[in-house]
Design an enzyme around this catalytic site. Structure first.
Site, mmCIF file in Angstrom:
data_model
loop_
_atom_site.group_PDB
_atom_site.id
_atom_site.type_symbol
_atom_site.label_atom_id
_atom_site.label_comp_id
_atom_site.label_asym_id
_atom_site.label_seq_id
_atom_site.Cartn_x
_atom_site.Cartn_y
_atom_site.Cartn_z
ATOM 1 N N CYS A 93 60.518 60.126 78.307
ATOM 2 C CA CYS A 93 61.944 60.382 78.498
ATOM 3 C C CYS A 93 62.686 59.155 77.977
ATOM 4 O O CYS A 93 62.509 58.047 78.513
ATOM 5 C CB CYS A 93 62.206 60.587 79.989
ATOM 6 S SG CYS A 93 63.937 60.749 80.433
ATOM 7 N N CYS A 143 66.044 62.232 72.314
ATOM 8 C CA CYS A 143 65.842 62.788 73.661
ATOM 9 C C CYS A 143 64.685 63.766 73.524
ATOM 10 O O CYS A 143 64.662 64.566 72.567
ATOM 11 C CB CYS A 143 67.095 63.528 74.135
ATOM 12 S SG CYS A 143 66.822 64.511 75.630
HETATM 13 N N1 DGL Z 1 64.090 64.199 78.059
HETATM 14 C C1 DGL Z 1 65.030 63.200 78.513
HETATM 15 C C2 DGL Z 1 65.233 62.140 77.413
HETATM 16 O O1 DGL Z 1 64.383 61.992 76.556
HETATM 17 C C3 DGL Z 1 66.284 63.898 78.965
HETATM 18 C C4 DGL Z 1 67.058 63.170 79.951
HETATM 19 C C5 DGL Z 1 67.921 64.001 80.863
HETATM 20 O O2 DGL Z 1 67.392 64.505 81.843
HETATM 21 O O3 DGL Z 1 69.122 64.025 80.622
HETATM 22 O O4 DGL Z 1 66.177 61.410 77.406
#
Ligand code: DGL
Length: 263
Positions: A70, A182
């Site tokens: 993440c 993301c």
């Molecule tokens: N998959 C997360 C990232 O890479 C998303 C974060 C979220 O929950 O907004 O930033």
């Protein structure tokens, strides 16, 4: 023992799938903090608290290495986590700015799309300062895509107009690379391709999974024959609860299939 892969939700499946390919002998525990997703709109302090709880869970449940799959949680807390849990490798993920600027931009600009926390964070600013000597990198926060992905909305009729609106100031002809900063965003590669035609699209999942492999080799953590006997390949956990419902597992499976089709 397992490798823990963490995300606020289902985005980290993009990294998990790469890791499954690169480390065929390993078993994994995938932790999605579904009670608190999306992280991108929370405060940094909240994100650190949530991810700390998840890492604690993964270590207590036998993980030998952890990937923070993440970008948002890595930006907010990887430093803190590495200091607190200094007895275990913790691999983060960050937007693939380095390869985009150094090798892939084809003399054009680079656009980084990520969550608001990642875009505003010091970590991304420093990364860009390090590689962007010619000021070719632009960044923009896209806040809705995480919600779309969590709700299973990938329909181009919905996503393309949303992206057109958000990216209307960025002319695709000016850009050589679009960096998906993301881990939820690679699920929308098809729509990004329509809105930014001719632009190469990259993400950090390969870099992160490759680095995991290197660290595990260095630390002598690769699976033993004994590990290979135990249990299923991936255990899925949602905010501390092991996922057993067929419906949930099918949803995860569908997303993994979607990722494989798009990559
Ligand atoms: N998959 C997360 C990232 O890479 C998303 C974060 C979220 O929950 O907004 O930033």
């Amino acid at each position: 023992m397992r490798v823990g892969v963490f995300d606020s939700g289902l985005g980290g499946l993009t990294v998990l799938n790469k890791a499954l390919e690169l480390l065929p002998e390993e078993k994994f525990l995938y932790y999605a903090d579904v009670d608190h997703v999306p992280y991108g709109e929370k405060t940094r302090e909240q994100v650190v608290e949530y991810v700390d709880g998840a890492v604690d869970y993964m270590i207590n449940n036998g993980c030998k290495a952890i990937v923070i799959a993440c970008n948002t949680a890595t930006s907010a807390g990887v430093q803190y986590l590495r200091e607190k849990y200094d007895f275990i490798p913790i691999i983060g993920i960050e937007p693939a700015v380095k390869p985009a600027v150094l090798y892939l931009s084809k003399g054009k600009r680079v656009l980084v799309v990520a969550t608001p926390i990642t875009v505003k964070g010091e970590k991304l600013k420093k990364l860009i300062e390090t590689y962007d000597e010619n000021n070719i990198v632009d960044t923009i926060a896209l806040s809705e895509l995480v919600n779309f992905a969590e709700k299973g909305i990938f329909d181009k009729d919905i996503i393309v107009p949303y992206l057109h609106e958000e990216l209307k100031e960025y002319n695709p002809d000016d850009y050589g690379v679009l960096v998906l900063g993301c881990t939820h965003f690679p699920f929308f590669k098809d729509s990004f391709g329509i809105v930014m035609p001719g632009v190469s699209i990259i993400d950090g999942s390969t870099g992160s999974a490759s680095y995991l492999k290197v660290r595990m080799e260095e630390e002598g953590l690769l699976a033993t024959d004994e590990d290979a006997q135990e249990g299923e390949r991936v255990i899925f956990v949602e905010s501390g609860r092991v996922v057993t419902e067929k419906y949930e597992l099918e949803k995860i499976d569908k997303l993994c299939k979607r990722w494989r089709e798009l990559n």
